[in-house]
Design a protein around this motif. Structure first.
Motif, PDB file in Angstrom:
ATOM      1  N   ALA A   1       0.737  -1.346  -0.280  1.00 60.69           N
ATOM      2  CA  ALA A   1      -0.511   0.112   0.367  1.00 60.69           C
ATOM      3  C   ALA A   1       0.984   1.038   0.143  1.00 60.69           C
ATOM      4  O   ALA A   1       1.915   1.107  -0.049  1.00 60.69           O
ATOM      5  N   THR A   2       0.538   2.289  -0.637  1.00 64.28           N
ATOM      6  CA  THR A   2       0.907   3.282  -0.746  1.00 64.28           C
ATOM      7  C   THR A   2       0.207   5.010   0.217  1.00 64.28           C
ATOM      8  O   THR A   2      -0.859   4.166   0.051  1.00 64.28           O
ATOM      9  N   HIS A   3       1.002   5.221   0.628  1.00 63.22           N
ATOM     10  CA  HIS A   3      -0.186   6.269   1.611  1.00 63.22           C
ATOM     11  C   HIS A   3       0.596   7.211   2.103  1.00 63.22           C
ATOM     12  O   HIS A   3       1.526   7.015   2.365  1.00 63.22           O
ATOM     13  N   ASN A   4       0.438   8.796   1.627  1.00 62.44           N
ATOM     14  CA  ASN A   4       1.059  10.526   2.038  1.00 62.44           C
ATOM     15  C   ASN A   4       2.491   9.264   0.985  1.00 62.44           C
ATOM     16  O   ASN A   4       2.818   9.163   0.073  1.00 62.44           O
ATOM     17  N   ASN A   5       4.100   9.549   1.583  1.00 69.25           N
ATOM     18  CA  ASN A   5       4.761   9.785   1.185  1.00 69.25           C
ATOM     19  C   ASN A   5       5.801   7.967   0.859  1.00 69.25           C
ATOM     20  O   ASN A   5       6.708   8.156   1.357  1.00 69.25           O
ATOM     21  N   ALA A   6       4.491   7.068   1.906  1.00 66.35           N
ATOM     22  CA  ALA A   6       5.650   6.012   2.802  1.00 66.35           C
ATOM     23  C   ALA A   6       4.987   5.066   1.623  1.00 66.35           C
ATOM     24  O   ALA A   6       4.016   4.253   1.015  1.00 66.35           O
ATOM     25  N   GLN A   7       5.553   3.450   1.470  1.00 66.50           N
ATOM     26  CA  GLN A   7       5.243   2.572   0.647  1.00 66.50           C
ATOM     27  C   GLN A   7       5.110   1.568   2.233  1.00 66.50           C
ATOM     28  O   GLN A   7       5.996   0.990   2.790  1.00 66.50           O
ATOM     29  N   ILE A   8       3.537   1.083   2.256  1.00 65.43           N
ATOM     30  CA  ILE A   8       3.524  -0.295   3.257  1.00 65.43           C
ATOM     31  C   ILE A   8       3.817  -1.107   2.976  1.00 65.43           C
ATOM     32  O   ILE A   8       2.768  -1.398   2.091  1.00 65.43           O
TER      33      ILE A   8
ATOM     34  N   TYR B   1       9.496  -1.704  -3.835  1.00 63.48           N
ATOM     35  CA  TYR B   1       8.396  -1.662  -4.972  1.00 63.48           C
ATOM     36  C   TYR B   1       7.973  -0.846  -6.302  1.00 63.48           C
ATOM     37  O   TYR B   1       7.633   0.391  -5.673  1.00 63.48           O
ATOM     38  N   PRO B   2       7.111  -0.834  -7.547  1.00 62.83           N
ATOM     39  CA  PRO B   2       6.780  -0.028  -8.306  1.00 62.83           C
ATOM     40  C   PRO B   2       4.834   0.438  -7.943  1.00 62.83           C
ATOM     41  O   PRO B   2       4.990  -0.719  -6.955  1.00 62.83           O
ATOM     42  N   GLU B   3       4.954   1.474  -7.926  1.00 60.64           N
ATOM     43  CA  GLU B   3       3.871   2.557  -7.461  1.00 60.64           C
ATOM     44  C   GLU B   3       3.272   1.891  -7.228  1.00 60.64           C
ATOM     45  O   GLU B   3       1.842   1.641  -6.475  1.00 60.64           O
ATOM     46  N   ASP B   4       2.111   1.406  -8.828  1.00 58.99           N
ATOM     47  CA  ASP B   4       1.403   0.591  -8.906  1.00 58.99           C
ATOM     48  C   ASP B   4       1.159  -0.649  -8.624  1.00 58.99           C
ATOM     49  O   ASP B   4      -0.142  -1.151  -8.337  1.00 58.99           O
ATOM     50  N   GLN B   5       2.070  -1.622  -7.853  1.00 60.38           N
ATOM     51  CA  GLN B   5       2.198  -3.419  -7.452  1.00 60.38           C
ATOM     52  C   GLN B   5       1.604  -3.239  -6.518  1.00 60.38           C
ATOM     53  O   GLN B   5       2.045  -2.555  -5.221  1.00 60.38           O
ATOM     54  N   ILE B   6       0.235  -3.751  -6.123  1.00 62.07           N
ATOM     55  CA  ILE B   6      -0.382  -4.347  -4.310  1.00 62.07           C
ATOM     56  C   ILE B   6       0.239  -5.727  -4.138  1.00 62.07           C
ATOM     57  O   ILE B   6      -0.510  -5.853  -3.414  1.00 62.07           O
TER      58      ILE B   6
END
Length: 314
Positions: free
Chosen positions: A65-72, A193-198
């Protein structure tokens, strides 16, 4: 990604203003606490299967998941319980291994069940795990507020949690607060990971998991836990569709009859439900063919464990 500090570049991609954060969060808890439902809610897409059957999740599933400037990067671990079989032992070992590899641990407790049974044992086990820990009480819409506060106090007496959250994975209540906290708490660093990868789950394996979910939803009362799905063939066709062949493995001939159903009714229903969801996920037509085979004692076969992403316990 929605963030007022993100500005679009000329090519439409988001440019992150300020430092980025990233890290791994292990989602652990007793069986049927709602971990997979919460993971799907936090990621914003389905990456882990959900059913009424306990111990549905067998290996660690990573949801991104991406949230604000973080990838979780969430690690949905198998429910922790008292193991009885070889497969049980592998799942519990996998869950604790995931916890010890994470930057932060999120313990999910079913507010209705409280600290009874496996939850108590998990709290004891967490005393040997030294990463920061947060407590998340789920299904809060079903419990009185005073009981929730008492439950939170009782859990915090046993373990030092850095934060306690109360959520409903089903309707999303409280989930934004969890994401805000994680985004600012995880360490600064580049995204993994790439931004669009879930998810990092291979599509063939995700397809098998989707079918296994439909199998459990359709037959959870009749079919024993010892069933397994493998994607054996995946063919991209010239017309833009995909042909998928999967095998449902059971341990006895009597279980095969249950999976097929009278006149093939059960397997047709499972196939229809799985094909519909796979078509939506892949955004292309799917031709799904399911076969049921008997493989006695597959739960003692090291190859099946590797297929599920588990270590084979000796």
């Amino acid at each position: 990604m929605t963030n007022q500090e993100d500005t679009p570049t000329d090519d439409g991609a988001a440019e992150h203003i300020g430092p980025t954060h990233s890290g791994f969060v292990a989602l652990i808890g007793p069986t049927n606490a709602g971990k997979s439902t919460l993971l799907n809610r936090l990621v914003g897409a389905k990456v882990s299967i959900v059913s009424h059957k306990v111990q549905t999740t067998r290996a660690i599933v990573r949801g991104i998941a991406t949230h604000n400037n973080a990838q979780i990067v969430f690690m949905d671990t198998p429910g922790i319980f008292k193991p009885r079989r070889r497969l049980d032992r592998a799942m519990v070992t996998s869950a604790w291994g995931g916890a010890k590899d994470a930057d932060l641990i999120m313990l999910l407790i079913d507010s209705e069940r409280g600290l009874r049974g496996d939850a108590e044992a998990i709290l004891e086990g967490l005393k040997e795990v030294f990463q920061p820990k947060i407590l998340v009480l789920n299904k809060i819409d079903r419990v009185r507020r005073e009981d929730l506060l008492a439950l939170a106090a009782a859990a915090n007496e046993k373990i030092e949690f850095t934060q306690t959250f109360m959520v409903s994975a089903e309707n999303g209540s409280g989930c934004d607060d969890v994401m805000d906290y994680l985004a600012k708490t995880l360490p600064e660093g580049p995204w993994y990971y790439p931004e669009d990868q879930i998810s990092d789950l291979p599509m063939r394996q995700l397809a098998a998991e989707i079918t296994r979910e439909k199998l459990f939803l359709r037959l959870h009362q009749e079919l024993p836990y010892s069933s397994h799905v493998e994607t054996e063939k995946w063919e991209e066709r010239k017309d833009g569709s995909v042909r998928i062949e999967q095998v449902i493995y059971v341990e006895r001939a009597s279980q095969k009859k249950i999976a097929l159903g009278k006149g093939g009714e059960a397997i047709k229903s499972i196939s229809t439900a799985s094909r519909k969801e796979l078509s939506e996920i892949l955004e292309q037509p799917v031709h799904l063919f399911l076969f049921v085979k008997v493989r006695e004692n597959w739960g003692d076969d090291p190859e099946r464990f590797r297929e599920m992403g588990l270590e084979f316990p000796r």
